[in-house]
Design an enzyme around this catalytic site. Structure first.
Site: not given
Length: 557
Positions: A313-314, A489-491
């Site tokens: 994730d980021h 929230y970019h998994p």
């Protein structure tokens, strides 16, 4: 593995799509374009016909805590974050997280996809995936041009911001004053630079994946009807486990209205539950690391070590500046009065502050000049944003903030079962900042963002930098990062795509699950590496491309 003897067959379809998120909506909608096949897409959540979803500013309510549209998961305590847990919003509604997100339309850098191809993912280079991005896109800015990078007749509306906040302009001016170049299209010839984002909106309303691919209809007894008789969209339907005959997936055991049922697939089962729930469903169905499955009391159907591994994730941190202006969002009396006026404006015109996605402008920059692509994303937000250490919204008041995001972190986490019961949340361990370079890259980004915030275009407006004492020296800065960094929230990555020789590869280049038949995974969990940008547009691209691969496989059979 067979279905429970107490469950009855509730329906049979050619294709079952488990999950109505961004990728699930795309693959289901495209498969259903063939009137000779029957498609069912099942969704644990409910319909997306609520003003909090359609009104862009509604994300301020749907994202911040668990609720009817949001699973609201939490990770395990993270050692490098001082033992904090990390909040993980995930859509539990038609459209999935595209019904909650910031609507930013970003594809990532072209070299991200070329890297996939170099890793052995045949057919996933940038030139391979660009046609699917274009096919999904209806970009109104380029409607009257022949643009090589954009589509103009797809189902997903992409637009410029309808009512840009004036502070976004101040931010871009400050970036220029700091020596940075502007970029009016992050998805065009070059990603690097500063500019406004395009958003997945139409006529001032959110345009989520369900609206793009499933259309809107009336819900009756859990059936979401869009007028296509060969497409069933079943809401309020929780997948419990996949059903196999031998090693072939033939359906899914679900629970609806408290009753267990089996839905069967004549051709294929397509898992599109997302980065957390797709590996969870595979694990609960006996596909995954054998040792973990036995610990959980799950019968091993196929020992596949990579299921749940490779979580990425980021890495993100937020810098806040308090500034008393009602052009900026804030939980104050004056802000509330301004919002009432904006509500009336939105109802009349579908313009104004309610069309904001909060994260209106941003940039892609390099932490070091020798890099071949940007490794940092800077995001300007027209409100104060913070984690649980920042204080209440009312205490924060008005202001602006800047996200500093590491685009390609080296840290890797994992998803595991907490219980074999799919109704319980999975165990999520992001292992943020377990790789030391991630902290160094984040700190480099903090310096770049603070330099921009210190330029006259923003500085002369006044305001007070919050947590300013955290930047006094290197030790304080590192403490600030450990106390406030989090996921963006970019998994991705937990059902990794890869070649046969890759021990962690879960699916092949056609997204077929290794070691079994009739089963694919279609969502961002298949990404071998994290792309340099938001993941919503790539998820729909994956769904678009998967539909073509599935149809091609059927023609070959």
């Amino acid at each position: 593995m067979s279905s429970s003897s107490a469950a009855h067959v509730a329906g049979e379809y050619d294709y079952l799509v488990i999950g109505a998120g961004s990728a699930g909506c795309a693959v289901a909608g495209r498969l259903a374009e063939d009137p000779t096949v029957r498609v069912a897409v099942i969704e644990n959540g409910g319909p997306d016909d609520h003003y909090l979803i359609w009104t862009p500013i509604g994300l301020a309510k749907t994202v911040v805590k668990p609720g009817p549209y949001n699973y609201g998961y939490y990770t395990e305590p993270q050692p490098e974050l001082g033992g904090r847990t990390s909040y993980q919003p995930r859509g539990r509604v038609l459209g999935g997280s595209s019904s909650l997100n910031g609507m930013v339309y970003i594809r990532g850098h072209r070299k991200d996809y070329d890297d996939w191809a170099a890793l052995g993912c045949q057919g996933w280079s940038y030139e391979d995936v660009l046609p699917y991005f274009k096919r999904s896109e209806n970009n109104t800015r380029f409607a009257d041009t022949d643009n090589p990078w954009h589509g103009t007749d797809g189902p997903l509306y992409v637009n410029d911001l309808r009512s840009p906040n004036p502070f976004g302009h101040h931010f871009l001016q400050a970036a220029q004053q700091a020596g940075h170049a502007l970029n009016d299209d992050f998805n065009g010839a070059e990603q690097e630079g500063f500019g406004y984002y395009q958003v997945t909106q139409h006529n001032g309303e959110r345009w989520n994946a369900a609206r793009a691919y499933l259309h809107r209809g009336k819900t009756t007894n859990g059936q979401y009807n869009d007028g296509r008789h060969n497409l069933a969209v079943l809401i309020g339907t929780q997948a419990l486990r996949l059903v196999f005959e031998g090693r072939r997936a033939v359906g899914v055991l679900v629970i609806r209205d408290g009753v267990q049922q089996v839905l069967r697939a004549r051709r294929e089962v397509i898992v599109s539950g997302g980065v957390f729930n797709s590996p969870q469903l595979l694990l609960a169905s006996g596909i995954g690391p054998a040792g973990h499955l036995r610990e959980m009391g799950v019968e091993v159907l196929h020992d596949l070590p990579g299921v749940g591994e490779n979580l990425q994730d980021h890495l993100d941190i937020v810098l806040n500046t308090q500034l008393d202006s009602t052009d900026l969002f804030g939980a104050t009396l004056r802000g509330g009065l301004r919002l009432l006026k904006e509500i009336r404006r939105y109802r009349r015109e579908r313009t104004g502050m309610l069309t904001s996605n909060f994260v209106e402008a941003g940039a892609f920059v390099k932490s070091r000049p020798e890099l071949d692509r940007p490794d940092l994303n800077l995001v300007f937000t027209v409100a104060l944003i913070g984690n649980r250490n920042m204080g209440s919204r009312r205490k924060l008041g008005h202001g602006y903030s800047g996200h500093v995001c590491v685009l390609r972190p080296e840290s890797r986490g994992a998803v595991r079962l907490r219980s074999p019961d799919m109704r319980e949340a999975p165990l999520i361990d992001t292992r943020l900042m377990s790789a030391p370079r991630d902290m160094e890259t984040l700190i480099a980004g903090i310096h770049i963002m603070r330099n921009i915030f210190g330029q006259p275009a923003l500085k002369n407006l006044g305001g007070r930098e919050m947590k300013s004492e955290s930047f006094a020296d290197e030790a304080s800065l590192r403490d600030f990062v450990r106390g406030h960094a989090d996921c963006l929230y970019h998994p991705v990555g937990t059902c990794k795509m890869g070649r046969d020789a890759d021990p962690l590869a879960v699916v092949d280049s056609e997204l077929r699950v290794r070691g079994v038949e009739g089963l694919r995974v279609v969502d961002c969990s298949i990404m071998p590496t994290l792309i340099g940008g938001n993941t919503n547009a790539p998820a729909m691209m994956i769904g678009e491309k998967a539909a073509d691969m599935i149809r091609a496989a059927q023609r070959r059979s």
